[in-house]
Motif scaffolding. Structure first.
Motif, mmCIF file in Angstrom:
data_model
loop_
_atom_site.group_PDB
_atom_site.id
_atom_site.type_symbol
_atom_site.label_atom_id
_atom_site.label_comp_id
_atom_site.label_asym_id
_atom_site.label_seq_id
_atom_site.Cartn_x
_atom_site.Cartn_y
_atom_site.Cartn_z
ATOM 1 N N ASP A 62 -1.996 15.028 2.022
ATOM 2 C CA ASP A 62 -2.682 13.740 2.188
ATOM 3 C C ASP A 62 -1.692 12.590 2.134
ATOM 4 O O ASP A 62 -1.797 11.620 2.903
ATOM 5 C CB ASP A 62 -3.737 13.556 1.092
ATOM 6 N N TYR A 63 -0.710 12.699 1.232
ATOM 7 C CA TYR A 63 0.307 11.660 1.101
ATOM 8 C C TYR A 63 1.094 11.494 2.405
ATOM 9 O O TYR A 63 1.286 10.381 2.903
ATOM 10 C CB TYR A 63 1.256 11.999 -0.052
ATOM 11 N N LYS A 64 1.540 12.626 2.967
ATOM 12 C CA LYS A 64 2.344 12.560 4.195
ATOM 13 C C LYS A 64 1.543 11.993 5.362
ATOM 14 O O LYS A 64 2.055 11.210 6.164
ATOM 15 C CB LYS A 64 2.858 13.961 4.546
ATOM 16 N N LEU A 120 3.119 5.969 -2.863
ATOM 17 C CA LEU A 120 4.252 6.719 -3.400
ATOM 18 C C LEU A 120 4.065 7.001 -4.886
ATOM 19 O O LEU A 120 4.359 8.105 -5.366
ATOM 20 C CB LEU A 120 5.538 5.928 -3.166
ATOM 21 N N ALA A 121 3.533 5.996 -5.610
ATOM 22 C CA ALA A 121 3.289 6.198 -7.050
ATOM 23 C C ALA A 121 2.239 7.274 -7.274
ATOM 24 O O ALA A 121 2.368 8.118 -8.180
ATOM 25 C CB ALA A 121 2.850 4.878 -7.680
ATOM 26 N N LEU A 122 1.180 7.302 -6.457
ATOM 27 C CA LEU A 122 0.145 8.323 -6.582
ATOM 28 C C LEU A 122 0.686 9.709 -6.270
ATOM 29 O O LEU A 122 0.278 10.716 -6.881
ATOM 30 C CB LEU A 122 -1.023 8.015 -5.630
ATOM 31 N N LYS A 175 0.830 -1.201 0.000
ATOM 32 C CA LYS A 175 0.000 0.000 0.000
ATOM 33 C C LYS A 175 0.867 1.254 0.000
ATOM 34 O O LYS A 175 0.545 2.259 -0.664
ATOM 35 C CB LYS A 175 -0.907 -0.020 1.231
ATOM 36 N N ARG A 176 1.982 1.197 0.722
ATOM 37 C CA ARG A 176 2.889 2.358 0.765
ATOM 38 C C ARG A 176 3.526 2.605 -0.595
ATOM 39 O O ARG A 176 3.723 3.756 -1.011
ATOM 40 C CB ARG A 176 3.962 2.112 1.828
ATOM 41 N N ASP A 233 0.749 14.911 -10.604
ATOM 42 C CA ASP A 233 0.705 16.360 -10.369
ATOM 43 C C ASP A 233 -0.491 16.792 -9.537
ATOM 44 O O ASP A 233 -0.403 17.725 -8.737
ATOM 45 C CB ASP A 233 0.682 17.108 -11.720
ATOM 46 N N ASP A 234 -1.632 16.110 -9.693
ATOM 47 C CA ASP A 234 -2.848 16.550 -9.021
ATOM 48 C C ASP A 234 -3.047 15.916 -7.632
ATOM 49 O O ASP A 234 -4.113 16.056 -7.035
ATOM 50 C CB ASP A 234 -4.079 16.247 -9.891
#
Length: 411
Positions: free
Chosen positions: A257-259, A245-247, A240-241, A251-252
């Motif tokens: 949210d990622y962090k 990372l790929a998401l 999942k991690r 750019d959008d």
């Protein structure tokens, strides 16, 4: 005395051996190549007065691979040891089992952990949880040796009818198991050792291998979660991690949210890693490979003298973990003999000592599910009578006897 007979001299060069001199030698860790620091401390620097701290040596705890788990308080010194570490610790354990140092100090007096001088008295327990105390039934005479019985300690302490009535009114335990004569235990021990060291060797080894296999497969944490479930969950989180990372590279995608999501995943992975690491440490401490089959095979090939009417105290100390008397069950006196096939002399009187009655513990002693039972045997009345009269040289009183059921378990 062997020391005198073999002309072994004291440090003064004489043969005047005393118990204190022998104890000092047995307690000296330097004989196995170690020093015990802080055995004394200075309490008056002016007069240079020292007092002994009476600390006891603690050996290092290693896992099955020889890795250090817990550090003891001994320091290796550069001198050639006189005895092996194994021999020294065996002597230490034997000495401490007979020492009063482990006794509790209650109101200025030693109490609570007095070790019985009798091997069976150190190993025998009632199914209510209390030990079986050895009592005289007849004192020794010039022509006859003393006779004993083993009685539940609860009954010894609560022999008065008034205390029993009070216990009944309070719905507390009232143990009514009959006392066990020494002859019954002698008969049981001969049957048990005859089975384990002769006819039953192959059966015992086969049972040990099955138990060992089951224990090796036990990979469950304290909360009931399996180790495999945790590892699978960790693999899912790592996948999942990677997707996250790929998401994040798009750019959008919001980096906040990622962090936030990455921190949650990392925290859960860290928690799982800690749980797995803790499990591995505990597994190493408990040494999951509890049975060394080769060592046990050698022990089972040990020559045990069963020609006498009873087994020696040393053999009882070496191979019996504990004996549980369950009273009269279905018309038979029932015993569970829990064997310790490591062959090391161990005193279990403190290990299984209880402070008060506990119903759950008492129930556990009465259930076969809580023991690794490898054999069952029945001694009929005819054999009881024959042994009592012909081997033990005692009168056979039928009212005190029942057929005997013996269940052999492995610790």
């Amino acid at each position: 005395m062997n020391l005198i007979e073999n002309n072994m001299r004291t440090y003064k060069g004489d043969l005047r051996w005393t118990p204190s001199k022998v104890i000092r030698i047995l307690a000296n860790t330097k004989y196995m190549g170690y020093q015990l620091p802080e055995k004394s401390k200075v309490i008056d620097t002016v007069r240079k007065k020292k007092v002994l701290t009476h600390i006891e040596p603690v050996k290092d705890v290693l896992d099955a691979n020889g890795n250090l788990i817990e550090k003891g308080n001994l320091v290796r010194i550069s001198c050639e040891p006189i005895v092996s570490e194994e021999t020294w610790w065996k002597a230490y354990d034997r000495r401490m089992s007979r020492s009063s140092k482990g006794s509790e100090n209650i109101k200025g007096r030693k109490s609570g952990l007095r070790v019985s001088a009798d091997a069976l008295g150190r190993k025998a327990y009632c199914s209510c949880g209390y030990c079986l105390s050895r009592q005289y039934t007849h004192t020794a005479t010039e022509t006859k040796s003393a006779t004993y019985r083993y009685k539940c300690r609860w009954q010894v302490d609560h022999a008065s009818k008034y205390t029993i009535e009070a216990a009944l009114k309070e719905n507390n335990v009232v143990c009514d198991n009959p006392a066990v004569s020494d002859v019954k235990l002698w008969l049981c021990e001969k049957q048990v050792f005859s089975y384990v060291f002769k006819n039953g060797k192959s059966a015992v080894l086969h049972a040990l291998e099955i138990i060992e296999h089951c224990k090796q497969e036990e990979e469950v944490l304290e909360d009931g979660t399996s180790l495999q479930t945790l590892k699978s969950r960790r693999d899912e989180l790592k996948k999942k991690r990677k997707k996250l990372l790929a998401l994040s590279l798009e750019d959008d995608y919001d980096m906040n949210d990622y962090k936030e999501l990455k921190a949650e995943i990392d925290d859960e992975i860290a928690t799982i890693d800690d749980s797995i690491a803790h499990f591995e440490i505990e597994k190493a401490k408990q040494q999951k490979k509890v049975f060394n089959i080769e060592d046990i095979r050698q022990r089972l090939n040990t020559i045990i003298n069963l020609r006498e009417y009873k087994v020696s105290d040393e053999v009882i100390d070496m191979f019996v973990e504990r004996i549980i008397y369950r009273g009269v069950v279905d018309g038979n006196d029932e015993f569970v003999w829990v064997m310790n096939l490591s062959g090391e002399c161990t005193d279990t009187s403190a290990k299984y000592k209880i402070r008060g009655y506990d119903k759950d513990y008492a129930d556990s002693l009465k259930s076969d599910k809580n023991f690794n039972i490898v054999a069952r045997m029945l001694i009929p009345m005819e054999e009881c009578k024959r042994f009592c009269q012909e081997e033990a040289g005692r009168r056979f009183k039928k009212k005190y006897w029942n057929p005997i059921t013996i269940k052999i378990a492995i610790a």
